[in-house]
Design a protein around this motif. Sequence first.
Motif, PDB file in Angstrom:
ATOM      1  N   LEU A  22       1.016  -1.291  -0.176  1.00 34.02           N
ATOM      2  CA  LEU A  22       0.424  -0.263  -0.242  1.00 34.02           C
ATOM      3  C   LEU A  22       0.685   1.670  -0.299  1.00 34.02           C
ATOM      4  N   ASP A  23       0.510   2.443  -0.724  1.00 31.03           N
ATOM      5  CA  ASP A  23       0.703   3.657  -0.886  1.00 31.03           C
ATOM      6  C   ASP A  23       0.044   4.971  -0.701  1.00 31.03           C
ATOM      7  N   LEU A  24      -0.316   4.658   1.201  1.00 31.76           N
ATOM      8  CA  LEU A  24      -1.192   5.731   1.480  1.00 31.76           C
ATOM      9  C   LEU A  24      -1.076   6.623   1.645  1.00 31.76           C
ATOM     10  N   GLY A  25      -1.730   7.668   0.422  1.00 33.88           N
ATOM     11  CA  GLY A  25      -1.855   8.904   0.377  1.00 33.88           C
ATOM     12  C   GLY A  25      -2.797   9.339   1.067  1.00 33.88           C
ATOM     13  N   THR A  26      -3.248  10.669   0.850  1.00 36.19           N
ATOM     14  CA  THR A  26      -4.698  11.372   1.682  1.00 36.19           C
ATOM     15  C   THR A  26      -6.005  11.185   0.618  1.00 36.19           C
ATOM     16  N   LYS A  27      -5.505  11.224  -0.826  1.00 38.78           N
ATOM     17  CA  LYS A  27      -6.234  10.782  -0.926  1.00 38.78           C
ATOM     18  C   LYS A  27      -6.700   9.249  -2.000  1.00 38.78           C
ATOM     19  N   THR A  28      -5.620   8.823  -2.341  1.00 42.49           N
ATOM     20  CA  THR A  28      -5.335   7.633  -2.367  1.00 42.49           C
ATOM     21  C   THR A  28      -4.742   6.901  -1.766  1.00 42.49           C
ATOM     22  N   GLY A  84       7.308  12.275  10.235  1.00 40.67           N
ATOM     23  CA  GLY A  84       6.906  13.457  10.253  1.00 40.67           C
ATOM     24  C   GLY A  84       4.842  13.552  10.483  1.00 40.67           C
ATOM     25  N   PRO A  85       4.397  14.333   9.704  1.00 37.48           N
ATOM     26  CA  PRO A  85       2.885  13.567  10.868  1.00 37.48           C
ATOM     27  C   PRO A  85       2.557  12.568   9.322  1.00 37.48           C
ATOM     28  N   ARG A  86       3.336  12.186   8.353  1.00 37.80           N
ATOM     29  CA  ARG A  86       2.400  11.136   7.548  1.00 37.80           C
ATOM     30  C   ARG A  86       2.638  10.032   8.207  1.00 37.80           C
ATOM     31  N   VAL A  87       4.028  10.080   8.760  1.00 34.19           N
ATOM     32  CA  VAL A  87       4.195   8.813   8.918  1.00 34.19           C
ATOM     33  C   VAL A  87       3.396   8.189  10.438  1.00 34.19           C
ATOM     34  N   GLN A  88       2.599   9.271  11.924  1.00 28.85           N
ATOM     35  CA  GLN A  88       1.754   9.091  12.015  1.00 28.85           C
ATOM     36  C   GLN A  88       0.325   8.988  11.656  1.00 28.85           C
ATOM     37  N   ALA A  89       0.674   9.555  10.978  1.00 28.33           N
ATOM     38  CA  ALA A  89      -1.289   8.482  10.551  1.00 28.33           C
ATOM     39  C   ALA A  89      -0.966   7.697   9.555  1.00 28.33           C
ATOM     40  N   THR A  90       0.203   7.104   8.951  1.00 23.36           N
ATOM     41  CA  THR A  90       0.253   5.386   8.717  1.00 23.36           C
ATOM     42  C   THR A  90       0.407   4.646   9.439  1.00 23.36           C
ATOM     43  N   ARG A  91       1.620   5.019  10.836  1.00 19.96           N
ATOM     44  CA  ARG A  91       1.081   4.204  11.836  1.00 19.96           C
ATOM     45  C   ARG A  91      -0.569   4.514  12.444  1.00 19.96           C
ATOM     46  N   ALA A  92      -1.071   5.015  12.288  1.00 15.79           N
ATOM     47  CA  ALA A  92      -2.643   5.104  13.248  1.00 15.79           C
ATOM     48  C   ALA A  92      -3.519   4.198  12.669  1.00 15.79           C
ATOM     49  N   PHE A  93      -2.809   4.850  10.517  1.00 13.81           N
ATOM     50  CA  PHE A  93      -4.048   3.431   9.929  1.00 13.81           C
ATOM     51  C   PHE A  93      -3.840   2.281  10.396  1.00 13.81           C
ATOM     52  N   VAL A  94      -3.047   1.743  10.547  1.00 11.42           N
ATOM     53  CA  VAL A  94      -2.241  -0.058  10.588  1.00 11.42           C
ATOM     54  C   VAL A  94      -2.208  -0.065  11.800  1.00 11.42           C
TER      55      VAL A  94
END
Length: 161
Positions: A22-28, A84-94
């Motif tokens: 997965l390449d997790l983006g904010t829109k896709t 950064g914030p995107r790492v935190q968002a990715t970890r939260a998603f997992v």
Amino acid sequence: MATLTLEELSQILAPGQPVASLDLGTKTIGLSVSDIGRRLATPRPVLKRVKFTQDAALLLAFAAKEKIAAFVIGLPVNMDGSAGPRVQATRAFVRSMSEKTDIPFVFWDERLSTVAAERTLIEMDVSRKKRAERIDSAAASFILQGALDRLSSLARTAGAD
């Protein structure tokens, strides 16, 4: 089973089990799937993100259809290695996904994966519009291919022991 290292994953994967990335983006969400021999990453259509419950349902349906044994997810670390914030968002998603499935996740440093994917698409003379549509899945394939190459290296090392 929430997250594993690639080394831990290599110990539990059975032959013939494909892995997805997965390449997790904010829109896709860019998707890629390995072949059953886990040698080649193949991009799949991008998922448009809506909200987590719908995104999770689509990913789990995809995983069931493709018989996915594990997800490798790109971790968007900054170039200096900081989170950064995107790492935190990715970890939260997992973390949220781990509440919905037993499929393990492996984090993979994705620095420069989008740059490499874009270069490849440019070299293939893909138009700017089509590149925008395909970049996330191409990046997911780049991430997955790196993980597959590492899995192959781990298997060779284990076989030599």
